[in-house]
Design an enzyme around this catalytic site. Structure first.
Site, mmCIF file in Angstrom:
data_model
loop_
_atom_site.group_PDB
_atom_site.id
_atom_site.type_symbol
_atom_site.label_atom_id
_atom_site.label_comp_id
_atom_site.label_asym_id
_atom_site.label_seq_id
_atom_site.Cartn_x
_atom_site.Cartn_y
_atom_site.Cartn_z
ATOM 1 N N GLU A 175 52.177 33.838 -6.658
ATOM 2 C CA GLU A 175 51.195 33.696 -5.593
ATOM 3 C C GLU A 175 51.350 34.844 -4.605
ATOM 4 O OE1 GLU A 175 49.546 31.022 -6.320
ATOM 5 O OE2 GLU A 175 48.392 30.454 -4.540
ATOM 6 N N CYS B 289 25.818 33.400 30.319
ATOM 7 C CA CYS B 289 25.499 33.501 31.735
ATOM 8 C C CYS B 289 24.891 34.889 31.931
ATOM 9 C CB CYS B 289 26.761 33.356 32.582
ATOM 10 S SG CYS B 289 26.469 33.878 34.276
ATOM 11 N N ARG C 78 43.242 35.551 -10.784
ATOM 12 C CA ARG C 78 42.913 34.435 -11.653
ATOM 13 C C ARG C 78 41.459 34.464 -12.132
ATOM 14 N NH1 ARG C 78 43.647 28.122 -10.506
ATOM 15 N NH2 ARG C 78 41.485 27.690 -10.991
ATOM 16 N N ASP D 43 50.336 28.743 -0.346
ATOM 17 C CA ASP D 43 48.897 28.805 -0.092
ATOM 18 C C ASP D 43 48.443 30.260 -0.080
ATOM 19 O OD1 ASP D 43 46.400 27.911 0.381
ATOM 20 O OD2 ASP D 43 46.702 27.468 2.503
ATOM 21 N N TYR E 276 56.468 32.408 -9.910
ATOM 22 C CA TYR E 276 56.899 31.050 -10.268
ATOM 23 C C TYR E 276 56.661 30.639 -11.712
ATOM 24 C CZ TYR E 276 52.012 30.326 -8.790
ATOM 25 O OH TYR E 276 50.677 30.422 -8.614
ATOM 26 N N CYS F 281 29.524 30.872 38.520
ATOM 27 C CA CYS F 281 28.608 31.454 39.504
ATOM 28 C C CYS F 281 27.327 30.649 39.658
ATOM 29 C CB CYS F 281 28.278 32.896 39.139
ATOM 30 S SG CYS F 281 27.218 33.023 37.701
ATOM 31 N N LYS G 133 56.782 20.100 -11.946
ATOM 32 C CA LYS G 133 56.647 20.500 -13.347
ATOM 33 C C LYS G 133 57.725 19.820 -14.186
ATOM 34 C CE LYS G 133 55.148 24.999 -11.712
ATOM 35 N NZ LYS G 133 55.558 26.351 -11.321
ATOM 36 N N ASP H 153 20.568 43.450 7.310
ATOM 37 C CA ASP H 153 20.394 43.290 5.863
ATOM 38 C C ASP H 153 19.035 43.813 5.435
ATOM 39 O OD1 ASP H 153 22.767 42.090 6.010
ATOM 40 O OD2 ASP H 153 22.095 40.072 5.434
ATOM 41 N N CYS I 273 28.931 37.551 38.296
ATOM 42 C CA CYS I 273 29.747 36.449 37.799
ATOM 43 C C CYS I 273 31.193 36.932 37.629
ATOM 44 C CB CYS I 273 29.147 35.969 36.481
ATOM 45 S SG CYS I 273 30.056 34.654 35.708
ATOM 46 N N LEU J 223 45.859 23.004 -11.391
ATOM 47 C CA LEU J 223 46.675 21.784 -11.491
ATOM 48 C C LEU J 223 45.891 20.587 -10.967
ATOM 49 C CD1 LEU J 223 50.033 23.125 -10.007
ATOM 50 C CD2 LEU J 223 49.552 22.641 -12.403
ATOM 51 N N LYS K 233 54.221 24.632 -3.068
ATOM 52 C CA LYS K 233 52.895 25.123 -3.459
ATOM 53 C C LYS K 233 52.457 26.112 -2.387
ATOM 54 C CE LYS K 233 48.324 23.315 -4.783
ATOM 55 N NZ LYS K 233 47.780 24.594 -5.006
ATOM 56 N N PHE L 108 18.965 47.484 5.298
ATOM 57 C CA PHE L 108 19.731 47.916 4.135
ATOM 58 C C PHE L 108 18.876 47.799 2.875
ATOM 59 C CE2 PHE L 108 22.471 47.351 0.507
ATOM 60 C CZ PHE L 108 23.469 48.295 0.695
ATOM 61 N N ASP L 109 18.224 46.644 2.729
ATOM 62 C CA ASP L 109 17.402 46.421 1.542
ATOM 63 C C ASP L 109 16.265 47.422 1.432
ATOM 64 O OD1 ASP L 109 18.952 44.420 0.654
ATOM 65 O OD2 ASP L 109 17.778 42.809 1.559
ATOM 66 N N GLU M 134 58.820 22.365 -6.647
ATOM 67 C CA GLU M 134 58.822 23.626 -5.906
ATOM 68 C C GLU M 134 57.661 23.648 -4.924
ATOM 69 O OE1 GLU M 134 57.216 26.795 -8.934
ATOM 70 O OE2 GLU M 134 58.598 25.451 -9.964
ATOM 71 N N CYS N 54 26.219 28.156 35.005
ATOM 72 C CA CYS N 54 27.514 28.812 34.818
ATOM 73 C C CYS N 54 28.575 28.152 35.705
ATOM 74 C CB CYS N 54 27.389 30.295 35.155
ATOM 75 S SG CYS N 54 28.962 31.151 35.063
ATOM 76 N N LYS O 267 49.504 17.376 -2.610
ATOM 77 C CA LYS O 267 48.971 18.093 -1.441
ATOM 78 C C LYS O 267 49.335 17.360 -0.157
ATOM 79 C CE LYS O 267 45.670 21.187 -2.866
ATOM 80 N NZ LYS O 267 44.425 21.503 -2.411
HETATM 81 S S1 IVH Z 1 52.159 26.609 -11.355
HETATM 82 C C1 IVH Z 1 49.904 25.727 -15.191
HETATM 83 N N1 IVH Z 1 53.528 26.776 -9.133
HETATM 84 O O1 IVH Z 1 48.300 26.399 -7.183
HETATM 85 C C2 IVH Z 1 50.695 25.938 -13.979
HETATM 86 N N2 IVH Z 1 51.172 27.059 -9.011
HETATM 87 O O2 IVH Z 1 46.278 24.358 -8.209
HETATM 88 C C3 IVH Z 1 50.026 26.804 -13.023
HETATM 89 N N3 IVH Z 1 50.325 27.544 -6.766
HETATM 90 O O3 IVH Z 1 46.509 28.329 -9.485
HETATM 91 C C4 IVH Z 1 50.508 27.021 -11.703
HETATM 92 N N4 IVH Z 1 52.268 27.521 -5.742
HETATM 93 O O4 IVH Z 1 47.585 29.525 -7.514
HETATM 94 C C5 IVH Z 1 52.306 26.828 -9.709
HETATM 95 N N5 IVH Z 1 54.880 26.942 -7.226
HETATM 96 C C6 IVH Z 1 53.665 26.998 -7.795
HETATM 97 C C7 IVH Z 1 52.496 27.255 -7.043
HETATM 98 C C8 IVH Z 1 51.266 27.281 -7.706
HETATM 99 C C9 IVH Z 1 50.957 27.695 -5.597
HETATM 100 C C10 IVH Z 1 48.852 27.645 -6.938
HETATM 101 C C11 IVH Z 1 48.419 28.534 -8.067
HETATM 102 C C12 IVH Z 1 47.604 27.661 -8.971
HETATM 103 C C13 IVH Z 1 47.214 26.530 -8.080
HETATM 104 C C14 IVH Z 1 47.033 25.276 -8.879
#
Ligand code: IVH
Length: 690
Positions: free
Chosen positions: A173, A435, A136, A117, A236, A420, A299, A34, A441, A84, A115, A37-38, A113, A417, A323
């Site tokens: 997502e 080591c 987002r 990741d 979604y 060895c 929802k 770094d 070794c 959410l 969630k 680079f700087d 539904e 080690c 969660k």
């Molecule tokens: S609905 C206002 N549906 O979770 C409604 N979100 O903590 C907005 N996510 O930013 C989201 N699966 O990135 C919705 N089936 C799903 C989801 C979902 C993942 C994420 C999404 C959102 C975050 C909310």
């Protein structure tokens, strides 16, 4: 410095800094520190300050912190992208349900539904065509990543004719499948290993989980790179000024009929108990999904009811996420063992009483380093909590202190080690112990041989790690130069073990495999000098450094006798690498190995390819190659270098020749013209060489 000199230095610095940025942000590797680079960046700033008219609009000095993501266009969301509220228990959910009932009464339904990741994305379609894909960001505005999102196969660029509004937005997502993640991360690990990085550096550069990898990928500037790391998406949520349905459940079905990928895993739930049932089902089912989910989103189905419920400052009142707790197992620490890697790095491993966690049996967990053992304050036979988290290798997240016996001894880190018995070293600022006995070794020695036969090194792929290990254990080879003394009889009589510690099997080699191995060893004698140099496994000498050394010294003899300063003076070869190379050849054991390789006829100098003539006809002049030629650009560059020309990568007033091929960029051509650079064709270059 006069103006002409400034132009040249600015160009040089720009090219360098852009390259370092590209390697750092896109390839995730640091070519310089770094601090270095700087220094370069400051020099460029100073020059641009002194000669403001020479400062380019896209100069590296103008990119905040060099962050490539800053280069994406920022776009304001038409509808803010909210997050959410989170819940973690049934009670929380029942409370949520009661709040809703209080506000809109009893007559409503939920949609439950998964969630996913990953990363939230908002897609805008105009007349069925994907216009924009925006991340987002801060919820109000995000990055325009349309080019990258267009590489995702499941996201349509153009919808088939249908009954959709002229303009609408669909959110979802972006994620990476678990299998893709594992494959790509393995590949990355191998590449980093081949570059000579040690375990700690590799661990830092590897992606921690699929979400992390997906997000790193989406932020890449080069969408060709993005295309190499396949992402996927589930949609979604539909937004449109003209309503297409009066509830969310129908919208999902409609979105799917327009050609969007909507997950099959959602359900209309009349009561909160049905939601709880859905959550329970998927808590088990999630391990069978090919992608990661971290919970369930709930929802309220009807849009009018959603409107009635409204929003708080940050989240809708009509939706919430549940969660899942990270899966955790409780088990017993049997003992801590220590692994030694090729570079001598020591990794402590917790050996556990086998326990089922997220669908797999866990027997071991990584303890990373001495600090981690101290942080956990680990004692012998502790009852420990193990989690998989987002990472693949399970880790110990805590100890059940109530179950610790009063006389339990603290786990103390080894001083010597385990293989060895050499006293371990830990450099200041380094988390790992090493080591230092690299020439005595066992796992380090075996590791060096494995590296030597690797695909990018000598490519003796008929020989596997297990055979190498067997040959080594039987004393038939002590280092890679001994491979060249193996014969058919020795190999046919070899018995070696395969499988891991828990299940070992005895094997021997069939006649055909033996022949393949011997053929592979023989063929490796033709592998070019630069790869031999890489294969020798000098610490930090990766492919690129090996190539530079080979080009500079031309042969092993010259490299072997070079003094430290000469090696250090080679462009981009730092002190650390130079020191490693220099000391490697001062060790008489290494010299004996090299001598043996020489005796067996391995390539010890750069071989001129046929038809390529070496001369000094281009006498130090600078060249830039651009466009398409009858030979590849790489070949063209090689010819220039072999005949004494210097290659540069940007047009400047100092450039002597621009070799212009077909389809070269008009801007470059114009710039060269404006600066009075001589522009020559491929045949003119050839004439210069005749
Ligand atoms: S609905 C206002 N549906 O979770 C409604 N979100 O903590 C907005 N996510 O930013 C989201 N699966 O990135 C919705 N089936 C799903 C989801 C979902 C993942 C994420 C999404 C959102 C975050 C909310």
């Amino acid at each position: 410095m006069n103006e002409l000199e400034a132009v040249s230095r600015i160009t040089e610095l720009t090219v360098q800094l852009n390259k370092y940025n590209y390697h750092y942000y896109v390839l995730s590797e640091s070519l310089i520190s770094d601090q270095q680079f700087d220094l370069l960046l400051k020099e460029l700033e100073r020059l641009e300050h002194e000669f403001p008219h020479l400062a380019a609009i896209d100069s590296p000095t103008k990119k905040v912190g060099g962050e490539v993501t800053k280069e994406f266009k920022s776009v304001k969301h038409k509808y803010p992208m909210l997050s959410l509220g989170n819940t973690y228990s049934e009670e929380d959910l029942i409370e949520f349900d009661n709040r809703i009932k209080k506000s809109i009464g009893e007559h409503f339904q939920y949609v439950a539904e998964l969630k996913f990741d990953g990363l939230a994305i908002s897609l805008t379609y105009v007349k069925g065509k994907l216009e924009r894909a925006v991340t987002r960001g801060d919820g109000v505005q995000g990055d325009d990543v349309t080019a990258n999102v267009k590489t995702i196969k499941s996201i349509p660029h153009q919808l088939s004719p249908g009954n959709y509004p002229d303009e609408f937005e669909i959110r979802g997502e972006i994620f990476m499948h678990k299998r893709t993640f594992e494959k790509l991360n393995d590949k990355l690990r191998k590449e980093l290993e081949l570059k000579g990085l040690d375990e700690e550096e590799i661990a830092e550069k590897l992606y921690k989980n699929p979400r992390n990898f997906a997000s790193g990928t989406l932020k890449q500037q080069d969408s060709k790179e993005v295309a190499k790391r396949p992402l996927d998406a589930f949609l979604y949520f539909l937004y449109s000024d003209i309503p297409v349905a009066d509830n969310h459940h129908d919208s999902l079905k409609i979105a799917s009929s327009w050609g969007f990928q909507v997950s099959d895993h959602y359900r209309l739930c009349p009561k909160i108990d049905d939601v709880i049932q859905f959550i329970k089902e998927y808590e088990l089912e999630r391990k069978n999904l090919g992608y990661e989910i971290d919970g369930v989103v709930i929802k309220v189905n009807n849009y009018l009811q959603q409107e009635e419920l409204g929003f708080t400052a940050k989240t809708p009142r009509w939706a919430i996420s549940f969660k899942y707790k990270t899966e955790r197992a409780v088990t017993l620490l049997q003992k801590v063992t220590y692994q030694v890697g090729r570079t001598g790095a020591i990794t402590p491993v917790a050996n556990l009483t086998p326990v089922l966690l997220a669908g797999t049996t866990v027997k071991r967990a990584s303890l990373y380093n001495a600090d981690e053992i101290e942080r956990l304050d680990l004692h012998e036979h502790d009852v420990v909590f193990v989690e998989k988290g987002g990472e693949i290798i399970p880790k110990i997240v805590g100890v059940d202190l109530l179950q610790r016996k009063a006389d339990a001894a603290r786990v103390t880190y080894i001083t010597h080690c385990p293989e060895c018995d050499t006293l371990l070293q830990r450099k200041e600022g380094d988390a790992l112990h090493y080591c230092p006995n690299e020439n005595g070794c066992k796992p380090q020695l075996k590791g060096k041989i494995e590296h030597f036969i690797g695909r990018k090194a000598m490519n003796i792929d008929s020989l596997g790690a297990e055979t190498v290990s067997g040959l080594f254990d039987k004393g038939l080879i002590a280092n890679y130069s001994d491979l060249y003394e193996l014969n058919k009889e020795v190999l046919l009589n070899l018995e070696f073990e395969v499988g891991d510690d828990d299940e070992k099997k005895k094997r021997s080699l069939k006649e055909k495999s033996v022949q393949n191995i011997l053929d592979g060893i023989e063929a490796s004698k033709k592998v070019p000098f630069e790869r031999v140099l890489f294969a020798m496994g000098i610490r930090l000498v990766g492919e690129t450094v090996a190539r530079k050394l080979a080009q500079h010294f031309q042969n092993m003899e010259a490299l072997q006798h070079a003094d430290l300063a000469t090696i250090n003076n080679i462009h981009e070869i730092g002190e650390k690498i130079a020191g490693n190379v220099y000391h490697f050849f001062r060790d008489e054991r290494n010299r004996a190995i090299v001598d043996k390789l020489k005796r067996h006829g391995l390539q010890m100098s750069i071989v001129e390819e046929e038809g390529v003539v070496r001369s000094s006809k281009l006498g130090g002049k600078s060249f830039l190659v651009s466009g398409v030629f009858t030979i590849s650009r790489d070949e063209m560059k090689k010819i220039i270098e072999l005949n004494g020309g210097r290659l540069v990568s940007a047009v400047s007033g100092k450039l002597d020749y621009l070799v212009a091929g077909d389809k070269m960029g008009p801007e470059k051509l114009k710039k060269a013209n404006d600066l009075g650079v001589r522009i020559i064709s491929e045949s003119e270059l050839k004439e210069m060489l005749n």
